[in-house]
Enzyme design. Structure first.
Site, PDB file in Angstrom:
ATOM      1  N   ASP A 102      22.628 -47.899  -3.732  1.00  0.00           N
ATOM      2  CA  ASP A 102      22.109 -49.032  -2.977  1.00  0.00           C
ATOM      3  C   ASP A 102      21.666 -50.145  -3.930  1.00  0.00           C
ATOM      4  O   ASP A 102      21.354 -49.889  -5.094  1.00  0.00           O
ATOM      5  CB  ASP A 102      20.910 -48.606  -2.121  1.00  0.00           C
ATOM      6  N   ILE A 103      21.592 -51.362  -3.416  1.00  0.00           N
ATOM      7  CA  ILE A 103      21.243 -52.505  -4.253  1.00  0.00           C
ATOM      8  C   ILE A 103      19.870 -52.347  -4.898  1.00  0.00           C
ATOM      9  O   ILE A 103      19.644 -52.779  -6.037  1.00  0.00           O
ATOM     10  CB  ILE A 103      21.330 -53.828  -3.445  1.00  0.00           C
TER      11      ILE A 103
END
Length: 232
Positions: A102-103
């Protein structure tokens, strides 16, 4: 293989620019200057030099990257910086990650342009374990250990997660060992138990661990032993 294609793949320079370089006489083949970009060569047999420096045969590349928060696990994105932008090598856009993060997550990313090798990591049938270090908003109840082993029903899905190992380190910190990679899986597993992940860090993929010498944003080539440890 055509000489211009070989040089372009090995250096990341466009074939159009390679033609200009060759026209200047800056390329030699087996010790002799050559101006013919269409000349056929045998990689690994013929000796190619650019500006007097040997140009090695292009081949598959394998890297580990310490992903910092704020970067997208992709080669291109219109809104956010990407992990590929951190890798300063020719043709970095041809590298793909073997399992996204995930970012806002950090940690180990494996990058390669070898599709068969990356498939061994991402294919569910290989059940390659991955280790994550997790911090949560609320204390982790001891019952979560058995819940992870039994499998959890994630929001919007009907099939339970595969058995996963949860090792509680402190009230709000744990290690999670997964063998599958559903969308936002670690976060959704804790959400299924009424908790929220506040930090997610991947430490290991199969037998390959994040090099402690790397800082966020840094990368290095995998060793031959690390590459070979991902077995078919």
């Amino acid at each position: 293989m055509r000489l211009d294609k070989y040089l372009s793949q090995a250096t990341g320079i466009s074939r159009k620019e390679i033609h200009r370089i060759m026209h200047r006489g800056d390329v030699s083949l087996n010790g002799d200057e050559t101006l013919n970009p269409a000349q056929h060569i045998e990689p690994g047999v013929d000796s190619v030099c650019l500006n007097g420096e040997p140009v090695g045969a292009p081949g598959p590349r394998y890297l580990m990257l310490y992903k910092p928060a704020g970067y997208v696990s992709a080669s291109g994105d219109p809104s956010h910086p990407t992990i590929n932008s951190l890798v300063d090598i020719p043709r970095n856009d041809e590298l793909h990650c073997c399992g996204r993060l995930d970012i806002d997550a950090t940690g180990l990313i494996l990058l390669t342009d070898d599709g068969k090798w990356s498939h061994r990591i991402t294919s569910p049938r290989h059940k390659l374990p991955k280790r994550y270090r997790v911090e949560t908003a609320d204390p982790i109840d001891a019952s979560a250990v058995q819940a992870f082993l039994d499998g959890l029903k994630l929001h919007g899905e009907h099939k339970l997660t595969q058995p996963a190992e949860l090792e509680i380190l402190s009230s709000n910190e744990a290690l999670v060992y997964l063998t599958e990679g559903r969308y936002h899986q670690v976060k959704r597993m804790f959400a299924a138990l009424g908790n929220r992940v506040t930090a997610l860090h991947r430490e290991q993929i199969g037998p390959i661990s994040l090099d402690p010498a790397l800082s966020p944003g840094e990368y290095r080539e995998l060793t031959t032993t690390e590459i070979a440890s991902i077995k078919p």
